[in-house]
Scaffold this motif. Structure first.
Motif, PDB file in Angstrom:
ATOM      1  N   GLU A 191       0.899  -1.087  -0.041  1.00 17.28           N
ATOM      2  CA  GLU A 191       0.060   0.011  -0.014  1.00 17.28           C
ATOM      3  C   GLU A 191       0.829   1.254  -0.086  1.00 17.28           C
ATOM      4  O   GLU A 191       0.518   2.271  -0.703  1.00 17.28           O
ATOM      5  CB  GLU A 191      -0.865  -0.092   1.082  1.00 17.28           C
ATOM      6  CG  GLU A 191      -2.142  -0.968   1.323  1.00 17.28           C
ATOM      7  CD  GLU A 191      -2.725  -0.916   2.478  1.00 17.28           C
ATOM      8  OE1 GLU A 191      -3.880  -1.577   2.555  1.00 17.28           O
ATOM      9  OE2 GLU A 191      -2.142  -0.968   3.731  1.00 17.28           O
ATOM     10  N   ALA A 192       2.038   1.179   0.728  1.00 14.14           N
ATOM     11  CA  ALA A 192       2.900   2.235   0.808  1.00 14.14           C
ATOM     12  C   ALA A 192       3.360   2.681  -0.507  1.00 14.14           C
ATOM     13  O   ALA A 192       3.451   3.910  -1.157  1.00 14.14           O
ATOM     14  CB  ALA A 192       3.848   2.316   1.925  1.00 14.14           C
ATOM     15  N   ALA A 193       3.952   1.637  -1.010  1.00 15.56           N
ATOM     16  CA  ALA A 193       4.680   1.449  -2.408  1.00 15.56           C
ATOM     17  C   ALA A 193       3.433   2.157  -3.424  1.00 15.56           C
ATOM     18  O   ALA A 193       3.887   3.190  -4.279  1.00 15.56           O
ATOM     19  CB  ALA A 193       5.115   0.256  -2.977  1.00 15.56           C
ATOM     20  N   ARG A 194       2.381   1.768  -3.386  1.00 13.08           N
ATOM     21  CA  ARG A 194       1.369   2.171  -4.521  1.00 13.08           C
ATOM     22  C   ARG A 194       1.098   3.784  -4.384  1.00 13.08           C
ATOM     23  O   ARG A 194       0.932   4.431  -5.170  1.00 13.08           O
ATOM     24  CB  ARG A 194       0.161   1.394  -4.236  1.00 13.08           C
ATOM     25  CG  ARG A 194       0.137   0.022  -4.800  1.00 13.08           C
ATOM     26  CD  ARG A 194      -1.212  -0.693  -4.787  1.00 13.08           C
ATOM     27  NE  ARG A 194      -1.073  -1.923  -4.853  1.00 13.08           N
ATOM     28  CZ  ARG A 194      -1.147  -2.532  -6.062  1.00 13.08           C
ATOM     29  NH1 ARG A 194      -1.339  -1.848  -7.076  1.00 13.08           N
ATOM     30  NH2 ARG A 194      -1.195  -4.000  -6.388  1.00 13.08           N
ATOM     31  N   ARG A 195       1.177   4.374  -2.979  1.00 18.30           N
ATOM     32  CA  ARG A 195       0.923   5.650  -2.825  1.00 18.30           C
ATOM     33  C   ARG A 195       1.999   6.569  -3.349  1.00 18.30           C
ATOM     34  O   ARG A 195       1.816   7.414  -3.923  1.00 18.30           O
ATOM     35  CB  ARG A 195       0.669   5.620  -1.202  1.00 18.30           C
ATOM     36  CG  ARG A 195      -0.617   5.156  -0.560  1.00 18.30           C
ATOM     37  CD  ARG A 195      -0.724   5.598   0.935  1.00 18.30           C
ATOM     38  NE  ARG A 195      -1.810   4.830   1.388  1.00 18.30           N
ATOM     39  CZ  ARG A 195      -1.778   4.586   2.645  1.00 18.30           C
ATOM     40  NH1 ARG A 195      -1.121   5.098   3.684  1.00 18.30           N
ATOM     41  NH2 ARG A 195      -3.068   3.970   3.111  1.00 18.30           N
ATOM     42  N   ILE A 196       3.341   5.931  -2.928  1.00 12.86           N
ATOM     43  CA  ILE A 196       4.240   6.665  -3.732  1.00 12.86           C
ATOM     44  C   ILE A 196       4.467   6.798  -4.834  1.00 12.86           C
ATOM     45  O   ILE A 196       4.597   7.881  -5.461  1.00 12.86           O
ATOM     46  CB  ILE A 196       5.824   5.920  -2.962  1.00 12.86           C
ATOM     47  CG1 ILE A 196       5.809   6.187  -1.451  1.00 12.86           C
ATOM     48  CG2 ILE A 196       6.820   6.614  -3.818  1.00 12.86           C
ATOM     49  CD1 ILE A 196       6.781   5.226  -0.807  1.00 12.86           C
ATOM     50  N   VAL A 197       4.129   5.542  -5.633  1.00 11.43           N
ATOM     51  CA  VAL A 197       4.146   5.643  -7.050  1.00 11.43           C
ATOM     52  C   VAL A 197       3.075   6.555  -7.545  1.00 11.43           C
ATOM     53  O   VAL A 197       3.329   7.509  -8.489  1.00 11.43           O
ATOM     54  CB  VAL A 197       4.092   4.135  -7.705  1.00 11.43           C
ATOM     55  CG1 VAL A 197       3.971   4.271  -9.120  1.00 11.43           C
ATOM     56  CG2 VAL A 197       5.437   3.661  -7.402  1.00 11.43           C
ATOM     57  N   GLN A 198       1.922   6.359  -6.944  1.00 14.66           N
ATOM     58  CA  GLN A 198       0.831   7.365  -7.289  1.00 14.66           C
ATOM     59  C   GLN A 198       1.050   8.932  -7.200  1.00 14.66           C
ATOM     60  O   GLN A 198       0.755   9.692  -8.079  1.00 14.66           O
ATOM     61  CB  GLN A 198      -0.532   6.727  -6.653  1.00 14.66           C
ATOM     62  CG  GLN A 198      -1.791   7.776  -7.304  1.00 14.66           C
ATOM     63  CD  GLN A 198      -1.927   7.252  -8.697  1.00 14.66           C
ATOM     64  OE1 GLN A 198      -2.015   6.247  -9.112  1.00 14.66           O
ATOM     65  NE2 GLN A 198      -2.083   8.354  -9.689  1.00 14.66           N
ATOM     66  N   GLN A 199       1.444   9.278  -6.010  1.00 15.27           N
ATOM     67  CA  GLN A 199       1.788  10.586  -5.986  1.00 15.27           C
ATOM     68  C   GLN A 199       3.062  11.095  -6.972  1.00 15.27           C
ATOM     69  O   GLN A 199       3.112  12.178  -7.549  1.00 15.27           O
ATOM     70  CB  GLN A 199       2.486  10.697  -4.423  1.00 15.27           C
ATOM     71  CG  GLN A 199       1.497  10.560  -3.390  1.00 15.27           C
ATOM     72  CD  GLN A 199       2.011  10.502  -2.049  1.00 15.27           C
ATOM     73  OE1 GLN A 199       3.092  10.382  -1.829  1.00 15.27           O
ATOM     74  NE2 GLN A 199       1.094  10.679  -0.966  1.00 15.27           N
ATOM     75  N   ARG A 200       3.881  10.424  -7.339  1.00 19.74           N
ATOM     76  CA  ARG A 200       4.806  10.683  -8.220  1.00 19.74           C
ATOM     77  C   ARG A 200       4.339  10.957  -9.537  1.00 19.74           C
ATOM     78  O   ARG A 200       4.535  11.537 -10.590  1.00 19.74           O
ATOM     79  CB  ARG A 200       6.015   9.619  -8.380  1.00 19.74           C
ATOM     80  CG  ARG A 200       7.086   9.880  -7.091  1.00 19.74           C
ATOM     81  CD  ARG A 200       8.139   9.462  -7.236  1.00 19.74           C
ATOM     82  NE  ARG A 200       9.002   9.659  -6.211  1.00 19.74           N
ATOM     83  CZ  ARG A 200       9.611   8.868  -5.268  1.00 19.74           C
ATOM     84  NH1 ARG A 200       9.374   7.683  -5.542  1.00 19.74           N
ATOM     85  NH2 ARG A 200      10.160   9.250  -4.203  1.00 19.74           N
ATOM     86  N   MET A 201       3.414   9.805 -10.104  1.00 23.72           N
ATOM     87  CA  MET A 201       2.656  10.004 -11.385  1.00 23.72           C
ATOM     88  C   MET A 201       1.861  11.135 -11.304  1.00 23.72           C
ATOM     89  O   MET A 201       1.732  11.897 -12.304  1.00 23.72           O
ATOM     90  CB  MET A 201       2.076   8.637 -11.723  1.00 23.72           C
ATOM     91  CG  MET A 201       2.878   7.553 -11.856  1.00 23.72           C
ATOM     92  SD  MET A 201       4.243   7.803 -13.200  1.00 23.72           S
ATOM     93  CE  MET A 201       3.318   7.588 -14.744  1.00 23.72           C
TER      94      MET A 201
END
Length: 83
Positions: A27-37
């Motif tokens: 979940e943390a990784a998904r949030r980080i990637v989404q914030q970057r995208m």
């Protein structure tokens, strides 16, 4: 973050006091990637076809007020053209 009587770390909503579940690594990784995208500058770096190497690092730490914070960095490398 608080401690329950048994010493277990618990996250609580600052307004309601209700327990908030800890995010999983996924979940943390998904949030980080989404914030970057969602950030135009970060998105351009991620999608740049000239980038040939990418290094990533993430660490949990505490803010000055004691809250838990995730710091995440990326380094992009474009290889020099051969002559």
């Amino acid at each position: 973050m608080t401690l329950d009587p048994d010493g277990t770390r618990v996250r609580r909503d600052a307004h309601t006091g209700e327990e908030v579940p800890w995010p999983t690594y996924e979940e943390a990784a998904r949030r980080i990637v989404q914030q970057r995208m969602d950030s135009p500058g970060h998105r351009n770096n991620l999608l740049n076809p000239e980038v040939r190497r990418l290094a990533c690092g993430t660490v949990l730490s505490r803010s000055a007020l004691g809250g838990e914070v995730i710091h995440s960095v990326q380094v992009f490398v474009k290889l020099a053209s051969r002559r």
